[in-house]
Design a protein around this motif. Structure first.
Motif, PDB file in Angstrom:
ATOM      1  N   UNK A  20     -61.900 -31.675 -32.612  1.00 47.97           N
ATOM      2  CA  UNK A  20     -62.990 -31.932 -33.725  1.00 47.97           C
ATOM      3  C   UNK A  20     -62.051 -31.990 -34.859  1.00 47.97           C
ATOM      4  N   UNK A  21     -61.180 -30.958 -34.938  1.00 41.03           N
ATOM      5  CA  UNK A  21     -60.276 -30.756 -36.211  1.00 41.03           C
ATOM      6  C   UNK A  21     -59.604 -31.987 -36.305  1.00 41.03           C
ATOM      7  N   UNK A  22     -58.803 -32.422 -35.570  1.00 44.79           N
ATOM      8  CA  UNK A  22     -58.269 -33.473 -35.440  1.00 44.79           C
ATOM      9  C   UNK A  22     -58.846 -34.754 -36.124  1.00 44.79           C
ATOM     10  N   UNK A  23     -60.266 -35.010 -35.460  1.00 47.81           N
ATOM     11  CA  UNK A  23     -60.835 -36.109 -36.050  1.00 47.81           C
ATOM     12  C   UNK A  23     -61.425 -35.629 -37.575  1.00 47.81           C
ATOM     13  N   UNK A  24     -61.655 -34.780 -37.777  1.00 48.98           N
ATOM     14  CA  UNK A  24     -62.031 -34.191 -39.382  1.00 48.98           C
ATOM     15  C   UNK A  24     -60.868 -34.701 -40.179  1.00 48.98           C
ATOM     16  N   UNK A  25     -59.547 -34.244 -39.772  1.00 48.46           N
ATOM     17  CA  UNK A  25     -58.350 -34.737 -40.639  1.00 48.46           C
ATOM     18  C   UNK A  25     -57.991 -36.128 -40.605  1.00 48.46           C
ATOM     19  N   UNK A  26     -58.350 -36.851 -39.544  1.00 44.40           N
ATOM     20  CA  UNK A  26     -58.159 -38.529 -39.704  1.00 44.40           C
ATOM     21  C   UNK A  26     -59.261 -39.048 -40.402  1.00 44.40           C
ATOM     22  N   UNK A  27     -60.444 -38.651 -40.448  1.00 39.89           N
ATOM     23  CA  UNK A  27     -61.594 -38.930 -41.141  1.00 39.89           C
ATOM     24  C   UNK A  27     -61.225 -39.027 -42.658  1.00 39.89           C
ATOM     25  N   UNK A  28     -60.695 -37.903 -43.063  1.00 37.08           N
ATOM     26  CA  UNK A  28     -60.454 -37.535 -44.694  1.00 37.08           C
ATOM     27  C   UNK A  28     -59.221 -38.112 -45.028  1.00 37.08           C
ATOM     28  N   UNK A  29     -58.119 -38.433 -44.005  1.00 40.18           N
ATOM     29  CA  UNK A  29     -57.188 -39.276 -44.559  1.00 40.18           C
ATOM     30  C   UNK A  29     -57.453 -40.698 -44.654  1.00 40.18           C
ATOM     31  N   UNK A  30     -58.314 -41.310 -43.706  1.00 41.81           N
ATOM     32  CA  UNK A  30     -58.535 -42.649 -44.110  1.00 41.81           C
ATOM     33  C   UNK A  30     -59.680 -42.814 -45.254  1.00 41.81           C
ATOM     34  N   UNK A  31     -60.653 -41.768 -45.478  1.00 39.83           N
ATOM     35  CA  UNK A  31     -61.463 -41.849 -46.629  1.00 39.83           C
ATOM     36  C   UNK A  31     -60.632 -41.694 -47.889  1.00 39.83           C
ATOM     37  N   UNK A  32     -59.700 -40.994 -47.988  1.00 42.46           N
ATOM     38  CA  UNK A  32     -58.978 -40.943 -49.226  1.00 42.46           C
ATOM     39  C   UNK A  32     -57.729 -41.749 -49.355  1.00 42.46           C
ATOM     40  N   UNK A  33     -57.287 -41.900 -48.249  1.00 39.76           N
ATOM     41  CA  UNK A  33     -56.167 -42.876 -48.391  1.00 39.76           C
ATOM     42  C   UNK A  33     -56.399 -44.228 -48.431  1.00 39.76           C
ATOM     43  N   UNK A  34     -57.561 -44.721 -48.307  1.00 43.47           N
ATOM     44  CA  UNK A  34     -57.861 -46.070 -48.088  1.00 43.47           C
ATOM     45  C   UNK A  34     -59.543 -46.406 -47.744  1.00 43.47           C
ATOM     46  N   UNK A  35     -59.661 -46.333 -46.344  1.00 45.64           N
ATOM     47  CA  UNK A  35     -61.359 -46.652 -46.154  1.00 45.64           C
ATOM     48  C   UNK A  35     -61.345 -48.077 -45.151  1.00 45.64           C
ATOM     49  N   UNK A  36     -62.361 -48.405 -45.478  1.00 46.69           N
ATOM     50  CA  UNK A  36     -62.814 -49.648 -44.657  1.00 46.69           C
ATOM     51  C   UNK A  36     -62.979 -50.735 -45.739  1.00 46.69           C
ATOM     52  N   UNK A  37     -62.400 -52.097 -45.380  1.00 47.21           N
ATOM     53  CA  UNK A  37     -62.699 -53.290 -46.025  1.00 47.21           C
ATOM     54  C   UNK A  37     -62.828 -54.504 -45.324  1.00 47.21           C
ATOM     55  N   UNK A  38     -63.330 -55.563 -45.640  1.00 46.03           N
ATOM     56  CA  UNK A  38     -63.386 -56.730 -44.831  1.00 46.03           C
ATOM     57  C   UNK A  38     -62.378 -57.693 -45.323  1.00 46.03           C
ATOM     58  N   UNK A  39     -61.623 -57.988 -44.220  1.00 44.41           N
ATOM     59  CA  UNK A  39     -60.527 -59.295 -44.425  1.00 44.41           C
ATOM     60  C   UNK A  39     -60.752 -60.310 -43.436  1.00 44.41           C
ATOM     61  N   UNK A  40     -61.285 -61.426 -44.162  1.00 46.32           N
ATOM     62  CA  UNK A  40     -61.719 -62.621 -43.534  1.00 46.32           C
ATOM     63  C   UNK A  40     -62.842 -62.314 -42.576  1.00 46.32           C
ATOM     64  N   UNK A  41     -63.821 -61.454 -43.389  1.00 42.28           N
ATOM     65  CA  UNK A  41     -65.109 -61.204 -42.592  1.00 42.28           C
ATOM     66  C   UNK A  41     -64.861 -60.139 -41.295  1.00 42.28           C
ATOM     67  N   UNK A  42     -63.692 -59.699 -41.098  1.00 41.04           N
ATOM     68  CA  UNK A  42     -63.304 -58.691 -40.230  1.00 41.04           C
ATOM     69  C   UNK A  42     -63.001 -57.229 -40.670  1.00 41.04           C
ATOM     70  N   UNK A  43     -63.765 -56.257 -40.267  1.00 35.06           N
ATOM     71  CA  UNK A  43     -63.662 -54.837 -40.856  1.00 35.06           C
ATOM     72  C   UNK A  43     -62.514 -54.266 -40.566  1.00 35.06           C
ATOM     73  N   UNK A  44     -61.562 -53.691 -41.456  1.00 30.43           N
ATOM     74  CA  UNK A  44     -60.461 -53.233 -41.376  1.00 30.43           C
ATOM     75  C   UNK A  44     -60.393 -52.120 -41.835  1.00 30.43           C
ATOM     76  N   UNK A  45     -60.112 -50.738 -41.012  1.00 31.44           N
ATOM     77  CA  UNK A  45     -59.550 -49.370 -41.444  1.00 31.44           C
ATOM     78  C   UNK A  45     -58.267 -49.301 -41.899  1.00 31.44           C
TER      79      UNK A  45
END
Length: 319
Positions: A20-45
């Motif tokens: 659970x702690x690893x998931x929390x760390x992964x989540x905030x690293x992705x949120x603060x470091x980038x996030x999710x965006x569409x690349x050619x209509x494909x969601x990329x994290x």
């Protein structure tokens, strides 16, 4: 290697966290470091990170927890100042939407969560620590020892600022929002609180190093300020002594032989010992007298000379 990289390397080396702690760390690293965006209509994290160890940890953790293929490659961007910033880009190009749902970048209705996933900041303390650690690994900054103490995290949104402050509060730490132009941040400036947060995140070794260097820098700075203060006092005293000698010499020229002996002796001591303090002049007198006494005699000598000069000027006008 900078101290900031040392801190991040130590945090990225933590291996004893729960899932659970690893998931929390992964989540905030992705949120603060980038996030999710569409690349050619494909969601990329994705996440762009400036520390190689942090990027490697994020890649291995995503693969370990969810089994997704992760790309790790070098990227760069040019800042407004013209400086080029190098990044390690971590990206999940397949199953991006599923990862976003699983780690808390999207809610169950596939709406983007602009802050930190509630499960992470409302979970157990290990999750809260991991959330702060992930945010710091992604966008954390730390002042160099000897400068004004500051730890801050550049945040992607106002919601993430509020969530990070709430998470800090759960750890018993007060963090405050801070805005720099269009950038929103969370900042801690109290050096003792910074050291505490570093330890809470897991950077025990570099927390001691940062604190030790900070204290050493403060001690050196204080010594320099005292030395400068003493040096300034010495310069002022020397300047005052030179000016006093010039005034005494002028008084002798005005008064000639018509000077009371005790005033003459005090004035002569000033001329003979131009660098000496009043206290030293008092000890050199025969018999020794206090600095107030020697100062009083020199003052009366100068007053007498001024009085005689005025009398001579008045007589000259009458004639």
């Amino acid at each position: 290697m900078s101290l900031l990289d040392e801190v991040k390397n130590e945090l990225a080396a933590i291996t004893d966290d729960s899932s659970l702690a690893k998931q929390a760390q992964v989540s905030t690293m992705l949120r603060f470091g980038g996030g999710i965006q569409l690349v050619k209509n494909v969601p990329v994290v994705f996440a762009k990170l400036t520390n190689r160890s942090s990027a490697a940890w994020l890649k291995s953790s995503i693969m370990e927890i969810w089994g997704y293929d992760v790309e790790l490659r070098k990227a760069s961007s040019t800042l407004a100042t013209g400086e080029t910033m190098e990044y390690d880009l971590v990206a999940v190009t397949r199953e991006g939407k599923r990862l976003a749902l699983q780690c808390g970048l999207l809610d169950q209705r596939s709406h983007e969560i602009t802050g930190i996933a509630p499960a992470h900041i409302q979970g157990n303390i290990a999750q809260v620590k991991a959330a702060w650690r992930g945010a710091f690994l992604a966008k954390g900054r730390l002042s160099d020892p000897g400068k004004s103490s500051m730890m801050e995290i550049v945040c992607p949104s106002v919601d993430s600022v509020n969530d990070l402050i709430m998470a800090a509060r759960r750890l018993g730490v007060t963090a405050k929002p801070h805005r720099v132009n269009s950038s929103v941040r969370v900042r801690i400036t109290d050096p003792d609180v910074i050291e505490r947060m570093l330890i809470l995140m897991g950077a025990h070794t570099t927390a001691r190093e940062w604190s030790g260097k900070r204290v050493e820098g403060e001690t050196r700075g204080k010594a320099n300020r005292l030395a400068n203060f003493d040096d300034a006092n010495m310069r002022r005293s020397a300047k005052a002594a030179v000016e006093a000698s010039q005034k005494v010499r002028h008084a002798f020229e005005v008064l000639g032989e018509d000077i009371p002996e005790n005033l003459r002796a005090a004035g002569q001591l000033r001329l003979d010992h131009g660098d000496a303090s009043l206290e030293e002049l008092g000890r050199l007198a025969d018999p020794p007298i206090t600095k107030d006494a020697i100062a009083g005699r020199i003052r009366r000598l100068l007053q007498l000379a001024t009085k005689v000069e005025k009398q001579r000027a008045a007589n000259a006008e009458k004639n």
